[in-house]
Structure formats: C-alpha cells, structure tokens
Design an enzyme around this catalytic site. Structure first.
Site, short mmCIF file in Angstrom:
data_model
loop_
_atom_site.label_atom_id
_atom_site.label_comp_id
_atom_site.label_asym_id
_atom_site.label_seq_id
_atom_site.Cartn_x
_atom_site.Cartn_y
_atom_site.Cartn_z
N VAL A 145 0.85 -1.19 0.00
CA VAL A 145 0.00 0.00 0.00
C VAL A 145 0.88 1.24 0.00
O VAL A 145 1.81 1.37 0.81
CB VAL A 145 -0.93 0.00 1.23
CG1 VAL A 145 -1.74 1.28 1.30
CG2 VAL A 145 -1.85 -1.22 1.18
N CYS B 245 -4.30 -9.86 4.38
CA CYS B 245 -4.13 -8.62 5.12
C CYS B 245 -4.66 -8.78 6.54
O CYS B 245 -5.85 -9.05 6.74
CB CYS B 245 -4.84 -7.47 4.42
SG CYS B 245 -4.67 -5.89 5.29
N HIS C 149 1.95 -16.37 2.64
CA HIS C 149 2.72 -15.67 3.67
C HIS C 149 2.77 -16.59 4.89
O HIS C 149 1.74 -16.88 5.49
CB HIS C 149 2.07 -14.34 4.04
CG HIS C 149 2.89 -13.51 4.97
ND1 HIS C 149 3.34 -12.25 4.65
CD2 HIS C 149 3.36 -13.76 6.22
CE1 HIS C 149 4.04 -11.76 5.66
NE2 HIS C 149 4.06 -12.66 6.62
#
Length: 607
Positions: A33, A114, A184
């Site tokens: 971001v 996220c 992740h």
C-alpha cells in the site's frame, strides 16, 4: 526478461503461469500500500524483478468511483507483466473489477492475507481464509467472466494454526482453476515472528500448481535458502525490496546507481514528494548513520533532496525532460490525470529555480537535537562546577542550600535520575565510539577518486563530527560523576566543620573555668599568709569568710566536677585535658585541706 516477455508499445498478454519453470524461482515484487506504484515497479524491473503487483485496491470503491480508479491504478506499455491485487468480499465485485483491468494487466490477485483490523472488519483480507467456499466462488466467477484465456487469477493467503484447514483452502481454490497461490508463512495474529517454512513446504507438496513464498526475504541468500527448504516456485519480497530495490540483481545494499535511477524515474512520472522521500529513506537506511538519517528525514522538497544527494554521495542528477504523452499511457485515455502532469511540471520548475541556489547543508553547520542537548548539558555541568568552586561561599552555606525543603521533596527521585542520566550518557558515548570507528577507515577512497570526487572530504567531515560527539559525551559523563562526588564531599565537610565548632566552644568554656579556679586558689593563699600576721579577731573574721568561701567553692567544685564528667562523655578529644584539670583540682583541694588543717591547729593553739 521484460524485453522477451513484452515489447514496448504492445498490450499483448501472455500467460503468467509460463514464468514458473522447473528449477527457476520467479522473483516477485509484493503488493505494498502506497509503495508498489508505477514508479517503484519501473525501478525494480530494471534490477531483475520478473513480476510486479499493484498496491491493494478495494474492488467496490474501484467500481464506484472514477477518482479511485485515477488514484489507485496507473500503468504504461512497459509495466508488464503486471498483476492487480484487489480486496473484495463479493464474487461479482471482484469479477467486474477484473473485467475492467483485464485489457491493461496480465492477472488479478485476491488479497486473503491482510491482517489489519479494518480490513477484517469489512470482510476483506485474512478473514477470507476462514471462508473457503466464498474464495472458491470468487475464483470461478473471475475465470468465467474474463474473456482473455491467458488472464491469471491468484490469491495471497496467510496460514491457519490448523494446517489441515490451510491445505483444504488451497485444494479448493486449485479445483476452481486458480493459477498459483502466494503463501505468507505467518498466522493472522503474527507480525514479526519467524516464518513457518515447514507449513509452506507441506502446502507445496499437496498442490499441483505453482506456490510462491512470502515473508522475510531480504537477500538472494534468503531466496536460495527458502527454495531449498520448501521447493517453492517463486518468492515475493516487500520490505526487502523497499530497503534494496536492486536485491534481485544480487546487491547486498542499495547501489548508488539505483538511487539515481529512482530519482530520475520519480521525477519523470511525477511521483508525489512524500512517496518519493519515503522510498529514499528506506533505500538509504543501511548506508547512512543515525545522524544522517535525522538530517535527511526532515528535508521538505525534491530540490533539497537532490542537492543533499549531490553533496553527500556525488550523485549528479540529469535534467528531467517530460515524456511524450503518447509514450506514457495510463489506464485509459479518460484516466490520464492532468493533476499528475501538472505535478511533474511544477516539480520540474521548482528544481530549475533551485538548481543555481544550493540548498544549505544542514549537516555541516548544525548539530542534531540530540547532541545539542548533550552539549548544553555539558555546559550546564561546567557552570555548576565553577559555581561550587567559588571561594566566598563556605561549605556550611552550601549545606544550608542543600537542606532546603525543595531538595528534600526530590531526594527520592535523585538516585533514579542520576543512574538514568549515566545510562543515557554511556549509551551516547559508545554510539560516538562506533561512529568514530565507522568513519576512521576510508576503505581506500582517495582525493583523486573519479567516481566519488567529494567522498574523501565527506568522510573526514563525518569523522570530525563523530570525534566531537565522542568528546562531548565523554566529558559530560566524567563531569556528571565529578559533580556527584563534589556535592557529597561539600556536605561531609560542612558537617565536620559544624562539629569542630561545637567542640571548640566547649573547650573554651572549660579553660575559662580552670583559670577562674586558679585565681581563686591564689587568693586563698594570700589570705592565709595575711592571717598569720593579723590579730585573732581579724583572723576569725577571715576564717569565717574563708569557710563560707570554701563552701561556695565546694558547691562550685561539685558543679564543675559534674560538668567535667559530662565533658568526658561528650568530648573524647579533650579527655586528657580534663584529666589534667581534675588532677590539678585534687592538688588544690589537698593544699586547701592542709591550709584548713593549719588553720584548725592555729585555732586550737589560740584556745
């Protein structure tokens, strides 16, 4: 890779799955971001990055607002291969957004990793790993509605604590036609804990599609380690690329050429100053000292940053010429942002205005706030030490000052504050030693070095500044200890002086009493001699007076004896003198008794 994959001026799409070849690890720039925008993607592509992701875009806002599309998605002909990452909680929103970007990108990615609270509260990000059916439906909708057959669909996930649930999610999206999966290796609630590579390895072993590993990839050694440990097909880096955009090209630290390329690209694309400055802060983090970081972080314009880089690193930036609009092709013709073009022109004019006026070099003329505070503390210590040494202020007066009620109130915090300041000064002292050692070695850079013409003088300036900081912190620490010792000694000296003064008064009083007794004894002797020559009557009168005087003397002698006994207890230092006075008194008493005996004998004879 870029030239083979896509020629400039073409929007032809190729299947991204073809990038994943056996034995080859695909190097991918992660979605970040505010950071993985067009300018930064262009930079990392120059240094062997094979695939780039856009920052995460909210699919619903992207569909509703033209302003959101203008701000969040920009690209050009050479920005390929490219994957657009979306955050969505409805399958149709993701499919519609994918259809819009499909002519201008090679694939879309669904963010299922996220961990931020706001994203999970809205149904985005990591909360989707608990909804495998919804994720599976999203993948199917995109595959069914996007017309381009080569358009890829991928997801980026975090892992469950229950490994079976993570594997089940991956198998379901594989069955739905997913192109690849990025994992992740941390759970949703984990932030900086070690990556679970064993979980990534198990996921890879249970799937037939490419798997990309993400998390703590900061160098090519990390890439090789993760590949050998897990057998993955690609690696995705975020913070590692922010700190070193040339990491995939094999550089351990950001090369100066990469910094120069970033400045050129940022000015060319009209990157906002905040983003431009933040990227440089990350790039220079490993190659600058703390003092240099503090100076660089407060620069407030591109011209100031460029002058700083010229002065400190010898980077001569070329004059930026705005690209032809036909060459810079954003998302659609309608989305060409006039604001972005005007920002480029405005920044270029600002640069031209400042190119003949050098930005005043803050680091060469001023000290950082930290060392200004230490230097001020040192001057305050020197002033207080000199004040304590003034000859006309006695230690007893200092003791009265130290006994003020104000000091009594803060006495409980004094030791804690004293130790805290010592710890701070010791830390600063060792930090200054580290800086001196860092800049004491020039690493072979000479005055005639062509590549870095001013680096020799720059290092000498840094060395001088580090030595100055070393002296300031060292003397501050030394004087702080000396000051504590001086205050302690002054207090003890004042107390000793008070005790000596009291002893002196008591000794003087005792000496006065002894002198008075000796005078009275002399008077008695004279009276005795006069009594022998005078008549009986006169002798009787004198004897009566003597008897009265003896009684009075006895009373006084008793009082004196008691005073002397007390003096023995209170004053050991005058014990010998008191003993002498007692012996003298005893002698006088014996003489007095002898005298009395003579008087009595004389009276008997008279009778």
């Amino acid at each position: 890779m870029n030239g083979e994959y896509l020629s400039t001026g073409s929007w032809q799409q190729r299947c991204l799955v073809d990038l994943f070849q056996p034995g080859h690890v695909v190097k991918i720039c992660a979605p970040m971001v505010r950071y993985s925008k067009l300018a930064f993607r262009s930079l990392v592509r120059k240094y062997d990055c094979e695939l780039c992701f856009t920052p995460m875009i909210i699919a619903s806002a992207f569909l509703r607002s033209g302003k959101a599309r203008d701000n969040e998605f920009t690209t050009n002909y050479v920005d390929r291969p490219l994957v657009v990452q979306f955050a969505a909680n409805h399958a149709q929103d993701l499919a519609d957004a994918a259809c819009i970007v499909s002519p201008f990108a090679d694939g879309v990615d669904l963010n299922c990793g996220c961990p931020q609270r706001w994203a999970m509260a809205e149904g985005y990000g990591a909360c989707l790993i608990n909804k495998p059916e919804l994720v599976q439906d999203m993948v199917r909708q995109v595959k069914n509605q996007v017309e381009c057959p080569n358009f890829s669909v991928s997801i980026k996930i975090r892992i469950h604590k229950d490994l079976a649930r993570t594997v089940d999610l991956c198998r379901k999206v594989e069955a739905a036609g997913i192109s690849w999966i990025t994992v992740h290796g941390r759970a949703t609630e984990e932030r900086h804990q070690p990556v679970h590579y064993d979980t990534i390895k198990i996921i890879k072993e249970n799937l037939n599609i490419p798997v990309v590993a993400n998390g703590d990839v900061r160098s090519n050694k990390d890439i090789d380690f993760v590949h050998q440990l897990t057998g993955i097909d690609g690696v995705m880096a975020a913070r590692g690329l922010l700190a070193n955009p040339a990491m995939f090209a094999g550089y351990e630290e950001t090369p100066l050429q990469c910094v120069r390329d970033w400045v050129d690209i940022a000015l060319e694309y009209g990157t906002p100053y905040t983003c431009f400055h933040h990227h440089l802060m990350y790039m220079l983090e490993r190659i600058t000292s703390k003092q240099e970081k503090k100076i660089f972080n407060v620069l407030s314009s591109m011209s100031a940053v460029i002058d700083y880089l010229n002065d400190n690193y010898g980077l001569r930036m070329r004059m930026i010429v705005l690209r032809d609009e036909a060459e810079f092709t954003p998302f659609t013709a309608r989305w060409v942002c006039a604001r972005r073009r005007s920002a480029v022109r405005s920044e270029r004019c600002r640069f031209l205005r400042h190119c003949w006026k050098r930005f005043q070099k803050v680091s060469s003329s001023t000290m950082t706030l930290q060392w200004v505070a230490v230097a001020s503390f040192l001057y305050a210590e020197i002033g207080f030490v000199l004040f304590l040494c003034l000859p006309f202020i006695s230690p007893r007066r200092w003791l009265k000052i130290f006994n003020f009620r104000l000091w009594e109130k803060i006495a409980s915090y004094w030791n804690r504050a004293f130790l805290t300041i010592i710890i701070v000064l010791v830390v600063l002292f060792f930090d200054a030693i580290r800086e001196v050692r860092k800049y004491s070695v020039n690493n072979g850079i000479g005055k005639n070095e062509k590549l870095l013409p001013n680096m020799y003088d720059h290092l000498n300036m840094k060395l001088f500044r580090a030595q100055r900081n070393l002296y300031i912190s060292g003397f501050s620490l030394f004087l702080w200890l000396v000051l504590r010792r001086m205050i302690t000694l002054i207090s003890e000296l004042a107390t000793a002086m008070g005790e000596n003064q009291a002893l002196k008064v008591q000794t003087d009083n005792t000496n006065d009493a002894a002198k008075r007794y000796m005078v009275e004894n002399e008077e008695l002797k004279k009276a005795l001699r006069r009594g022998k020559d005078d008549g009986n009557k006169k002798l009787e009168e004198e004897n009566e007076q003597l008897i009265k005087e003896i009684e009075r003397l006895k009373a006084e002698l008793k009082k004196t004896t008691e005073a002397l006994e007390k003096s023995k207890i209170e004053m050991n230092s005058i014990k010998k003198q008191s003993d002498g006075l007692t012996r003298e008194y005893d002698r006088l008493l014996q003489e007095h008794e002898k005298t009395q005996g003579l008087v009595d004998t004389h009276d008997k004879k008279e009778e």
